[in-house]
Design a protein around this motif. Structure first.
Motif, PDB file in Angstrom:
ATOM      1  N   GLY A 139       0.787  -1.230   0.000  1.00 39.81           N
ATOM      2  CA  GLY A 139       0.000   0.000   0.000  1.00 39.81           C
ATOM      3  C   GLY A 139       0.813   1.269   0.000  1.00 39.81           C
ATOM      4  N   SER A 140       2.134   1.170   0.208  1.00 32.12           N
ATOM      5  CA  SER A 140       2.967   2.375   0.212  1.00 32.12           C
ATOM      6  C   SER A 140       3.192   2.855  -1.218  1.00 32.12           C
ATOM      7  N   PRO A 141       3.274   4.172  -1.419  1.00 35.92           N
ATOM      8  CA  PRO A 141       3.428   4.707  -2.780  1.00 35.92           C
ATOM      9  C   PRO A 141       4.808   4.453  -3.364  1.00 35.92           C
ATOM     10  N   VAL A 142       4.852   4.310  -4.683  1.00 33.76           N
ATOM     11  CA  VAL A 142       6.128   4.240  -5.391  1.00 33.76           C
ATOM     12  C   VAL A 142       6.577   5.671  -5.632  1.00 33.76           C
ATOM     13  N   THR A 143       7.743   6.023  -5.142  1.00 32.60           N
ATOM     14  CA  THR A 143       8.208   7.403  -5.238  1.00 32.60           C
ATOM     15  C   THR A 143       9.568   7.498  -5.912  1.00 32.60           C
ATOM     16  N   ALA A 144       9.958   8.752  -6.141  1.00 29.59           N
ATOM     17  CA  ALA A 144      11.271   9.015  -6.731  1.00 29.59           C
ATOM     18  C   ALA A 144      12.381   8.493  -5.822  1.00 29.59           C
ATOM     19  N   ASN A 145      12.147   8.512  -4.512  1.00 35.56           N
ATOM     20  CA  ASN A 145      13.159   8.020  -3.577  1.00 35.56           C
ATOM     21  C   ASN A 145      13.377   6.516  -3.727  1.00 35.56           C
ATOM     22  N   ASP A 146      12.326   5.785  -4.077  1.00 39.12           N
ATOM     23  CA  ASP A 146      12.473   4.346  -4.298  1.00 39.12           C
ATOM     24  C   ASP A 146      13.336   4.079  -5.533  1.00 39.12           C
ATOM     25  N   VAL A 147      13.115   4.875  -6.579  1.00 38.69           N
ATOM     26  CA  VAL A 147      13.929   4.740  -7.792  1.00 38.69           C
ATOM     27  C   VAL A 147      15.383   5.066  -7.483  1.00 38.69           C
ATOM     28  N   ALA A 148      15.585   6.151  -6.725  1.00 38.33           N
ATOM     29  CA  ALA A 148      16.941   6.568  -6.355  1.00 38.33           C
ATOM     30  C   ALA A 148      17.621   5.482  -5.521  1.00 38.33           C
ATOM     31  N   PHE A 149      16.868   4.891  -4.599  1.00 39.98           N
ATOM     32  CA  PHE A 149      17.418   3.826  -3.750  1.00 39.98           C
ATOM     33  C   PHE A 149      17.828   2.618  -4.596  1.00 39.98           C
ATOM     34  N   THR A 150      16.994   2.246  -5.550  1.00 42.24           N
ATOM     35  CA  THR A 150      17.294   1.111  -6.419  1.00 42.24           C
ATOM     36  C   THR A 150      18.611   1.331  -7.161  1.00 42.24           C
ATOM     37  N   LEU A 151      18.766   2.519  -7.722  1.00 41.93           N
ATOM     38  CA  LEU A 151      19.989   2.839  -8.467  1.00 41.93           C
ATOM     39  C   LEU A 151      21.200   2.917  -7.539  1.00 41.93           C
ATOM     40  N   LYS A 152      20.956   3.364  -6.307  1.00 44.22           N
ATOM     41  CA  LYS A 152      22.055   3.436  -5.333  1.00 44.22           C
ATOM     42  C   LYS A 152      22.555   2.034  -4.973  1.00 44.22           C
ATOM     43  N   LEU A 153      21.614   1.097  -4.799  1.00 40.43           N
ATOM     44  CA  LEU A 153      22.003  -0.291  -4.510  1.00 40.43           C
ATOM     45  C   LEU A 153      22.904  -0.847  -5.611  1.00 40.43           C
ATOM     46  N   LEU A 154      22.549  -0.541  -6.850  1.00 40.69           N
ATOM     47  CA  LEU A 154      23.303  -1.072  -7.985  1.00 40.69           C
ATOM     48  C   LEU A 154      24.695  -0.460  -8.084  1.00 40.69           C
ATOM     49  N   HIS A 155      24.886   0.689  -7.438  1.00 41.75           N
ATOM     50  CA  HIS A 155      26.204   1.330  -7.421  1.00 41.75           C
ATOM     51  C   HIS A 155      27.020   0.937  -6.187  1.00 41.75           C
ATOM     52  N   ASP A 156      26.405   0.223  -5.265  1.00 43.78           N
ATOM     53  CA  ASP A 156      27.111  -0.131  -4.036  1.00 43.78           C
ATOM     54  C   ASP A 156      28.304  -1.035  -4.363  1.00 43.78           C
ATOM     55  N   PRO A 157      29.434  -0.815  -3.720  1.00 42.73           N
ATOM     56  CA  PRO A 157      30.615  -1.624  -4.031  1.00 42.73           C
ATOM     57  C   PRO A 157      30.424  -3.113  -3.731  1.00 42.73           C
ATOM     58  N   ALA A 158      29.452  -3.447  -2.879  1.00 35.87           N
ATOM     59  CA  ALA A 158      29.204  -4.850  -2.548  1.00 35.87           C
ATOM     60  C   ALA A 158      28.299  -5.525  -3.576  1.00 35.87           C
ATOM     61  N   TYR A 159      27.703  -4.741  -4.458  1.00 34.74           N
ATOM     62  CA  TYR A 159      26.810  -5.350  -5.452  1.00 34.74           C
ATOM     63  C   TYR A 159      27.636  -6.033  -6.542  1.00 34.74           C
ATOM     64  N   ASN A 160      27.336  -7.300  -6.821  1.00 37.36           N
ATOM     65  CA  ASN A 160      28.057  -8.032  -7.871  1.00 37.36           C
ATOM     66  C   ASN A 160      27.099  -8.865  -8.714  1.00 37.36           C
ATOM     67  N   GLY A 161      25.886  -8.356  -8.913  1.00 41.43           N
ATOM     68  CA  GLY A 161      24.888  -9.062  -9.704  1.00 41.43           C
ATOM     69  C   GLY A 161      25.053  -8.846 -11.193  1.00 41.43           C
ATOM     70  N   TYR A 162      24.033  -9.284 -11.939  1.00 41.38           N
ATOM     71  CA  TYR A 162      24.124  -9.285 -13.397  1.00 41.38           C
ATOM     72  C   TYR A 162      24.014  -7.907 -14.032  1.00 41.38           C
ATOM     73  N   GLN A 163      23.425  -6.926 -13.323  1.00 33.98           N
ATOM     74  CA  GLN A 163      23.213  -5.620 -13.935  1.00 33.98           C
ATOM     75  C   GLN A 163      24.457  -4.748 -13.810  1.00 33.98           C
ATOM     76  N   ASP A 164      25.037  -4.405 -14.932  1.00 26.72           N
ATOM     77  CA  ASP A 164      26.207  -3.527 -14.937  1.00 26.72           C
ATOM     78  C   ASP A 164      25.719  -2.092 -15.054  1.00 26.72           C
ATOM     79  N   ILE A 165      25.515  -1.444 -13.914  1.00 27.04           N
ATOM     80  CA  ILE A 165      24.951  -0.091 -13.889  1.00 27.04           C
ATOM     81  C   ILE A 165      25.920   0.932 -14.486  1.00 27.04           C
ATOM     82  N   SER A 166      27.192   0.574 -14.582  1.00 27.16           N
ATOM     83  CA  SER A 166      28.167   1.515 -15.146  1.00 27.16           C
ATOM     84  C   SER A 166      27.855   1.827 -16.604  1.00 27.16           C
ATOM     85  N   LEU A 167      27.121   0.927 -17.287  1.00 23.52           N
ATOM     86  CA  LEU A 167      26.756   1.168 -18.684  1.00 23.52           C
ATOM     87  C   LEU A 167      25.907   2.427 -18.833  1.00 23.52           C
ATOM     88  N   ALA A 168      25.113   2.725 -17.806  1.00 27.79           N
ATOM     89  CA  ALA A 168      24.263   3.916 -17.865  1.00 27.79           C
ATOM     90  C   ALA A 168      25.065   5.186 -17.638  1.00 27.79           C
TER      91      ALA A 168
END
Length: 570
Positions: A139-168
């Motif tokens: 029930g909580s709204p989807v906000t710009a902060n959620d998008v920002a948080f998602t992108l921040k996770l992908l930039h975290d030095p501990a993230y090593n998943g399939y998405q290479d955020i550096s491409l963006a």
């Protein structure tokens, strides 16, 4: 573990949805059938067969009034976008997590959680406007902060998943990842419904990367600490998203259950329950026949299509799949560094015979590294490699490989041998290549191994030839990026300065007309200096129970985009 950018060895695919945010266009092409082996594959739109007698439905299917069941192969239980390593988990997360932007049936971007977006004149800044009624399932709204948080996770030095955020190339992203900044300069939440993201360079794939599935900061970020993402593992099996369905239960080896999300921005899905039933190649057709499945995909062949048609209750779609099969060639091996040798090995292999044996009229020889259904497909003017043993022998002679006493070609005391890695004991390539290559003086030795061992050898470049298939293609750049000299996923050790330049040009503009021109030039260069051996394009047969309405599988989202609209005839 980083997910391999291209390799996704599949002999059998249920075609549920896109497995990851890679990319390539999937549009019709007037040229797509020119090199088809039979009339069955000449039409990129495929063929459809409507159910002739819905009353013939099995009782199990008739009994379902509020549940849709689709087949899935082998999920691993990591139900969190960006963090799974198993592509089937990508299918499993699709109903739960919605993106800002997705692709339509033609591979064009369409708004989902984002009501709209704008791109600046310099094509560096993206402004997304999030729907005011977009909510997570709690029930909580989807906000710009959620998008920002998602992108921040992908930039975290501990993230090593399939998405290479550096491409963006988000402005300040590199500094944040390296710990030199506490925020990412290019990400600005203008208000709860508006987020502005500035990049350092133009990239045609940036829109989909930036507009990917959104994670709730309230739920996934409450324990977030920079450089420490292990806490998320406790949430892998407890997903919460803003998609059309809510995760209910996972029974390993059996099924994944979902219920309709009444908070979904587009309205509660028409069908209350969704089940992804875990199946295998040996039993999937039988399960569809007996009504245990409402939808499944199968490798296309005459017997399968005729069997599905004979059921009478199935709507069937037979069409090209948005991927292709190939044989990796290790260009770092001395015997394969010379492009004349690689050309000879293409001419010397009867690929048409391989396709005919494997697909029995439902496939065609691949000629360029993109699917025939892609908007980028253009095989005009490319170098063709029709089976020609005489030409193969001449090229090998020219390259200095002379036939020795044993009948095997030699150069500097080394015999021309090929060790062929495959995970398929019934691989049609083996007997054909063995015979073809022996004829031109090349020894071909199959090495049948399991998937994990094959991948391990590929990543270490410890192989000669290896049988692979691309994953679902979303953007034409996906299949050629790995050819870049400096790409860490270039497991072939291939290097071509012109290809490097064209890869960057293809990504460096959002103009699809210009991109088409660039990729056409790239394909011509690719065929003149082939890094590997293209084998096939294939078709699939998708079967849908006649009582199911609103399900329209496509080559970009599979059944993902249809899920909210599926209904069961009363």
């Amino acid at each position: 573990m980083k997910r391999l950018s291209l390799i996704f060895l599949v002999v059998f695919s249920m075609l549920l949805s896109a497995c990851a945010l890679n990319s390539s266009g999937d549009n019709e092409s007037k040229d797509s059938g020119e090199k088809a082996s039979t009339s069955a594959v000449k039409d990129a739109k495929g063929k459809s067969y409507k159910a002739t007698d819905v009353s013939a439905l099995p009782d199990k299917a008739k009994a379902r009034k509020d549940t849709f069941i689709a087949g899935i192969s082998a999920p691993g239980g990591v139900f969190l976008p960006y963090f799974y390593e198993n592509g089937w988990d990508g299918n499993a997360t699709t109903p739960i997590f919605a993106p800002l932007v997705d692709l339509d049936k033609d591979g064009k971007p369409v708004p989902i959680l984002a009501e709209s977006w704008e791109t600046s004149k310099d094509q560096l800044t993206y402004t997304f406007h999030i729907r005011k009624n977009a909510k997570f399932s709690d029930g909580s709204p989807v906000t710009a902060n959620d998008v920002a948080f998602t992108l921040k996770l992908l930039h975290d030095p501990a993230y090593n998943g399939y998405q290479d955020i550096s491409l963006a190339a988000i402005k300040g992203g590199k500094e944040y990842k390296e710990g030199k900044a506490k925020t990412i300069e290019g990400i600005k939440a203008k208000d709860p419904q508006t987020i502005e993201i500035t990049t350092d360079k133009v990239n045609a794939k940036a829109l989909l990367i930036l507009g990917g599935q959104v994670l709730s900061e309230k739920y996934y970020g409450k324990d977030y600490k920079y450089g420490k993402l292990d806490y998320l593992k406790d949430l892998y099996s407890k997903p919460l998203g803003a998609g059309p369905y809510v995760f209910s239960k996972y029974v390993p080896g059996q099924e994944i259950r979902y219920t309709a999300n009444d908070k979904y921005y587009a309205g509660k899905p028409k069908t209350k329950n969704l089940i992804y039933k875990i199946i295998d190649k040996a039993t999937s057709l039988q399960q569809f026949e007996t009504g245990e499945l409402d939808y499944a995909g199968f490798p296309a062949d005459d017997d399968t299509v005729e069997q599905l048609k004979s059921l009478k209750f199935a709507n069937i779609k037979v069409e090209p799949v948005n991927d292709y099969g190939l044989i990796y060639v290790n260009n770092t091996r001395p015997q394969f560094k010379d492009k004349e040798v690689r050309q000879a090995l293409l001419y010397g292999l009867d690929r048409q015979k391989i396709v005919d044996v494997r697909f029995k009229g439902f496939g065609q020889v691949a000629d360029i590294p993109v699917s025939p259904v892609s908007w980028a497909y253009n095989n005009q003017g490319v170098t063709e490699y029709k089976f020609d043993p005489k030409k193969a022998k001449k090229l090998l002679d020219k390259a200095g490989w002379k036939t020795g006493k044993s009948g095997i070609r030699e150069k500097n005391g080394v015999q021309l041998k090929i060790n062929y890695l495959t995970s398929d004991a019934e691989d049609a390539v083996i007997p054909i290549a063995k015979e073809n290559y022996q004829d031109i003086g090349v020894k071909f030795e199959p090495d049948i191994t399991d998937f994990n061992a094959l991948v391990s050898k590929l990543t270490k470049k410890n192989y000669d030839f290896a049988a692979v298939s691309t994953s679902q293609i979303l953007d034409p750049s996906d299949t050629v990026e790995e050819l870049a000299t400096k790409n860490p996923n270039n497991y072939m050790g291939y290097s071509n300065a012109k290809i490097d330049k064209l890869i960057q040009e293809g990504l460096g503009t959002l103009d699809i007309t210009k991109r088409k021109e660039v990729y056409h030039e790239l394909y011509k260069e690719f065929t003149q200096d082939p890094p590997y051996i293209l084998i096939h394009y294939r078709q699939s047969a998708r079967a849908i129970s006649g009582q199911i309405e609103g399900l329209v599988p496509d080559n970009y989202t599979g059944i993902g985009s249809s899920l909210p609209n599926i209904s069961i005839k009363k």
